[in-house]
Motif scaffolding. Sequence first.
Motif, short mmCIF file in Angstrom:
data_model
loop_
_atom_site.label_atom_id
_atom_site.label_comp_id
_atom_site.label_asym_id
_atom_site.label_seq_id
_atom_site.Cartn_x
_atom_site.Cartn_y
_atom_site.Cartn_z
N HIS A 199 0.82 -1.21 0.00
CA HIS A 199 0.00 0.00 0.00
C HIS A 199 0.86 1.27 0.00
O HIS A 199 0.41 2.32 -0.46
N VAL A 405 -12.10 11.13 9.63
CA VAL A 405 -12.04 9.72 9.24
C VAL A 405 -12.91 9.45 8.02
O VAL A 405 -12.48 8.80 7.06
N TYR A 409 -11.61 8.19 4.31
CA TYR A 409 -12.09 6.89 3.82
C TYR A 409 -12.89 7.03 2.52
O TYR A 409 -12.87 6.14 1.67
N SER A 414 -9.97 2.76 1.75
CA SER A 414 -8.89 1.89 2.19
C SER A 414 -8.74 1.95 3.70
O SER A 414 -8.61 3.03 4.28
N VAL A 415 -8.76 0.79 4.33
CA VAL A 415 -8.53 0.72 5.77
C VAL A 415 -7.09 1.08 6.09
O VAL A 415 -6.78 1.65 7.15
N ALA A 416 -6.16 0.78 5.16
CA ALA A 416 -4.76 1.13 5.38
C ALA A 416 -4.58 2.64 5.52
O ALA A 416 -3.76 3.10 6.33
N ASP A 417 -5.35 3.41 4.75
CA ASP A 417 -5.27 4.87 4.88
C ASP A 417 -5.77 5.32 6.25
O ASP A 417 -5.27 6.30 6.81
N LEU A 418 -6.76 4.62 6.79
CA LEU A 418 -7.25 4.97 8.12
C LEU A 418 -6.19 4.68 9.19
O LEU A 418 -6.04 5.44 10.15
N VAL A 419 -5.46 3.57 9.01
CA VAL A 419 -4.37 3.27 9.95
C VAL A 419 -3.30 4.35 9.88
O VAL A 419 -2.81 4.85 10.90
N LEU A 420 -2.94 4.76 8.64
CA LEU A 420 -1.96 5.83 8.47
C LEU A 420 -2.48 7.13 9.07
O LEU A 420 -1.72 7.91 9.67
N VAL A 422 -4.49 7.53 11.65
CA VAL A 422 -4.35 7.49 13.11
C VAL A 422 -2.89 7.66 13.52
O VAL A 422 -2.56 8.39 14.46
N LEU A 423 -1.98 6.98 12.80
CA LEU A 423 -0.55 7.09 13.13
C LEU A 423 -0.06 8.52 12.95
O LEU A 423 0.69 9.05 13.78
#
Length: 521
Positions: A199, A405, A409, A414-420, A422-423
């Motif tokens: 990703h 959020v 989204y 992409s859930v990966a973008d949501l993880v990024l 938050v980070l």
Amino acid sequence: MDQLNDLLGGFAAALTPMNLLWLLLGAVLGTAVGVLPGLGSAMAVALLLPVTFALEPTGALIMFAGVYYGGLFGDSIAGILLNTPGNATAIAGSIEGHRMALDGRGAKALATSALGAFTGGLIATTLVVVLAPYIIRMAAMFGPAEYFALALFAFVAISWVVAESFVKGVASLSIGLLIALVGIDGVSGTSRLTLGIPHLFDGISIVVVTVGLLALGEVFFLASKIHRRRDRERAIGSGRPWLTRTEIRQALPAWLRGTAIGVPFGTIPAGGAEVPSFLAYSVEKRLARRRGDTAFGTKGSIQGVAGPEASGNATAASAMGALLAIGLPTSATAAIMLAAFRQYGMQPGPLLFERSGDIVWALLASLFLGLFVLLALNLPFAPLWANLLKVPAPFLYAGIGVLAVLGVYSISSSVADLVLLVLLGLLGFMMRRFDLPLAPVLIGVILGPLAETEFRRSVSAGQGDPLFFVDSPFTIGLYSLLLAGVAVVAVLTLRRDRRAPGADERPDDRHAPVPAGERED
């Protein structure tokens, strides 16, 4: 003048009912976000960036014109009424503005701010239209060495100006450059800093970066302090928001002086309007002493509001001209606007007016229209914006988090973008916690790829000769200016360190406001 005909064509495109609706909506949303303490104009642009992706380019950029100016005025509303400016650029105008509010003249302070923002923005935007062809001709002569020099100048200038120390500025810039390096190298085809995650091969979206660092980072930061928040005295403007003829005669010279100070700063990478707005405040303070104005510093002076507010908007308007004609973002907000252009496949610079001239001139026309829309919205109704501040903080910032959020989204699903997201929000929280500025990060993310590309082109064109980087009068002049600026700042820093402890460089004021995100609650 060809630009006059082009501008008339831009007005024809911007004055359609749908585009006027987007402009009005952008002005309302920009002001609503900008008025909230801790958010501000840059946050307004970042938070609303995902909202525009469903629109066609002209409508989206016209909406951003309203968001751009609306967020700036929202900063001033919070500062004048509540002593909590939404952004550092509104601090100088809020010093005297809040004094006027405490004296029962909050509505007049808001009127002075609105008219000052209108005056500065109108004059600066007119100059952008008139001078745009000449700036484009100058920029067309730039080669890779010149663009690399501009990027390097932006890195150093912004890192030095917006941070308390140069070390903190460089640390923030380094974070931005590291984020910009994530992905596949366009020259060698090798992956960089991807940790083997597919990703990340395309890099990190600028939308995820801006929303994560600015919006979600601010939400985390305020949530960590919410148990220590205390209610503060709130000054709500009273009276009619109209100025008398005498007050207009007092404010008009200050508006013009502030505009003259702000316009040049919009074309150089100085981190935004903080420097020119404080310069305008200092000029008005000295003039008040000469004429024996006892209201300045006690009950609040109209000139003390007029000068900084005109300077701030003039800087914002000329920054937009530098962004369009040269492709150089001179502030964090302009950097986010550059990201908006790139989302539509457009690269600001000399060729933008040729390849997408209809969109650019519609945007410039909408800047004029946006000033009138904001004046009509905020002059009579500015005190009503203070009602947004009555929303309980937990509900307010929870809503901002949800909007951030959903916005991210909705772009990629992409859930990966949501993880990024938050980070990056946690990164933004840590940067606020340790008082690291955010503007150099955004500048590094935006200009990092440009600097890398132009550096490689310079090395290739100069066949490895380092003198190629200083082979033109422009690069020599820019590097000389940079060295002179570093020397001046170093001398001023040494002089400040020699002063007695407790001395303050900024205007003395026990009520001097600071941005909400920087306060110790």
